[in-house]
Write an enzyme that holds these catalytic residues in place. Structure first.
Site, PDB file in Angstrom:
ATOM      1  N   ARG A  91      33.595  45.251  34.550  1.00 51.94           N
ATOM      2  CA  ARG A  91      34.746  44.679  33.841  1.00 51.94           C
ATOM      3  C   ARG A  91      34.438  43.334  33.210  1.00 51.94           C
ATOM      4  O   ARG A  91      35.348  42.640  32.751  1.00 51.94           O
ATOM      5  CB  ARG A  91      35.918  44.512  34.824  1.00 51.94           C
ATOM      6  CG  ARG A  91      36.278  45.794  35.581  1.00 51.94           C
ATOM      7  CD  ARG A  91      37.246  45.486  36.716  1.00 51.94           C
ATOM      8  NE  ARG A  91      36.831  44.263  37.392  1.00 51.94           N
ATOM      9  CZ  ARG A  91      37.650  43.259  37.721  1.00 51.94           C
ATOM     10  NH1 ARG A  91      38.925  43.352  37.465  1.00 51.94           N
ATOM     11  NH2 ARG A  91      37.184  42.180  38.305  1.00 51.94           N
ATOM     12  N   CYS A 144      24.128  44.469  29.576  1.00 57.20           N
ATOM     13  CA  CYS A 144      22.779  44.078  29.143  1.00 57.20           C
ATOM     14  C   CYS A 144      21.917  43.706  30.345  1.00 57.20           C
ATOM     15  O   CYS A 144      20.771  44.156  30.467  1.00 57.20           O
ATOM     16  CB  CYS A 144      22.846  42.914  28.151  1.00 57.20           C
ATOM     17  SG  CYS A 144      23.573  43.403  26.577  1.00 57.20           S
ATOM     18  N   HIS A 167      18.807  39.076  23.432  1.00 51.44           N
ATOM     19  CA  HIS A 167      20.205  39.053  22.990  1.00 51.44           C
ATOM     20  C   HIS A 167      20.265  38.550  21.544  1.00 51.44           C
ATOM     21  O   HIS A 167      19.505  37.655  21.154  1.00 51.44           O
ATOM     22  CB  HIS A 167      21.036  38.116  23.888  1.00 51.44           C
ATOM     23  CG  HIS A 167      21.796  38.838  24.952  1.00 51.44           C
ATOM     24  ND1 HIS A 167      21.704  38.524  26.292  1.00 51.44           N
ATOM     25  CD2 HIS A 167      22.703  39.862  24.874  1.00 51.44           C
ATOM     26  CE1 HIS A 167      22.504  39.328  26.987  1.00 51.44           C
ATOM     27  NE2 HIS A 167      23.114  40.150  26.160  1.00 51.44           N
TER      28      HIS A 167
HETATM   29  N1  PCA Z   1      26.232  43.110  24.918  1.00 49.46           N
HETATM   30  C1  PCA Z   1      26.825  43.167  26.227  1.00 49.46           C
HETATM   31  C2  PCA Z   1      26.843  44.628  26.575  1.00 49.46           C
HETATM   32  C3  PCA Z   1      26.482  45.365  25.347  1.00 49.46           C
HETATM   33  C4  PCA Z   1      26.050  44.347  24.395  1.00 49.46           C
HETATM   34  O1  PCA Z   1      25.594  44.563  23.261  1.00 49.46           O
HETATM   35  C5  PCA Z   1      26.139  42.279  27.259  1.00 49.46           C
HETATM   36  O2  PCA Z   1      25.647  41.203  26.881  1.00 49.46           O
HETATM   37  O3  PCA Z   1      26.084  42.628  28.440  1.00 49.46           O
END
Ligand code: PCA
Length: 204
Positions: A91, A144, A167
């Site tokens: 969540r 992620c 990221h």
């Molecule tokens: N970023 C989210 C989940 C999927 C995404 O692209 C994250 O940083 O966990």
């Protein structure tokens, strides 16, 4: 046999229409980089399903390297993650209790894994390409981080296979719908990830 680099991205989530990670990954699908072929995989934004898909894909393709990509809206640069922690909070995108309800990604697994990427050479090469990039010491506790932990756990007995996660900022089109938020054009992010993959592919 062809060397394969597995490159993962995610579906859009949290009300976004696109996810830069999949936009970038799909541009690179099938490319030859440093003697390896890029195979891409689009993951659902769900901790349990995404980690199963990535571990299945690793078993299926026996990759020479694995790189995950994900969106981190608000970050101003490509952000090379250093550490995956054994925490998953399904969540975390809509409840920001800082991961207090997070559960282990792998019950009984180590608390954390460091990624196995040549981070310093990657940062230098991306910067030489004129693209902003930095090191990150936390990928959060959402999907992620879960996928990164799952891939490193699966590859724990194969320490020579580079594996890690980057990221990405919002695209300009996404940022236009948020106020005062950093963004980067998809072609620039793609160029940065391609440089990173080149460093990874040539590292051994
Ligand atoms: N970023 C989210 C989940 C999927 C995404 O692209 C994250 O940083 O966990």
């Amino acid at each position: 046999m062809d060397r394969v680099i597995l490159l993962t991205g995610f579906e859009p989530f949290g009300g976004e229409r696109t996810n830069p990670s999949w936009e970038v990954a799909s541009w690179l699908d099938g490319k030859e980089i440093g003697g390896a072929t890029i195979h891409t995989l689009e993951l659902p934004v769900n901790c349990r399903r995404a980690s199963k898909m990535v571990t299945d894909a690793i078993a299926r393709t026996n990759p020479a390297a694995v790189l995950g990509l994900g969106q981190a809206g608000g970050r101003p640069a490509l952000s090379i993650e250093k550490v995956a922690v054994n925490l998953a909070d399904e969540r975390a995108s809509h409840e920001s209790d800082g991961g207090a309800n997070a559960k282990p990604v792998v019950a009984g697994g180590p608390d954390a894994y460091f990624v196995r990427l040549p981070i310093a050479p990657m940062l230098r090469a991306i910067a030489r390409g004129g693209i902003p990039a930095s090191l990150s010491l936390s990928a959060g506790v959402y999907v992620c981080n879960t996928v990164m932990y799952a891939m490193l756990h699966t590859l724990r007995a194969r320490p020579r296979v580079p594996a890690g996660f980057i990221h990405l900022p919002y695209t300009p089109a996404q940022a236009a719908r948020h106020r005062s938020t950093a963004s980067m054009a998809v072609d620039l992010m793609t160029a940065g990830v391609e440089i990173a993959l080149g460093v990874i592919a040539r590292a051994k």
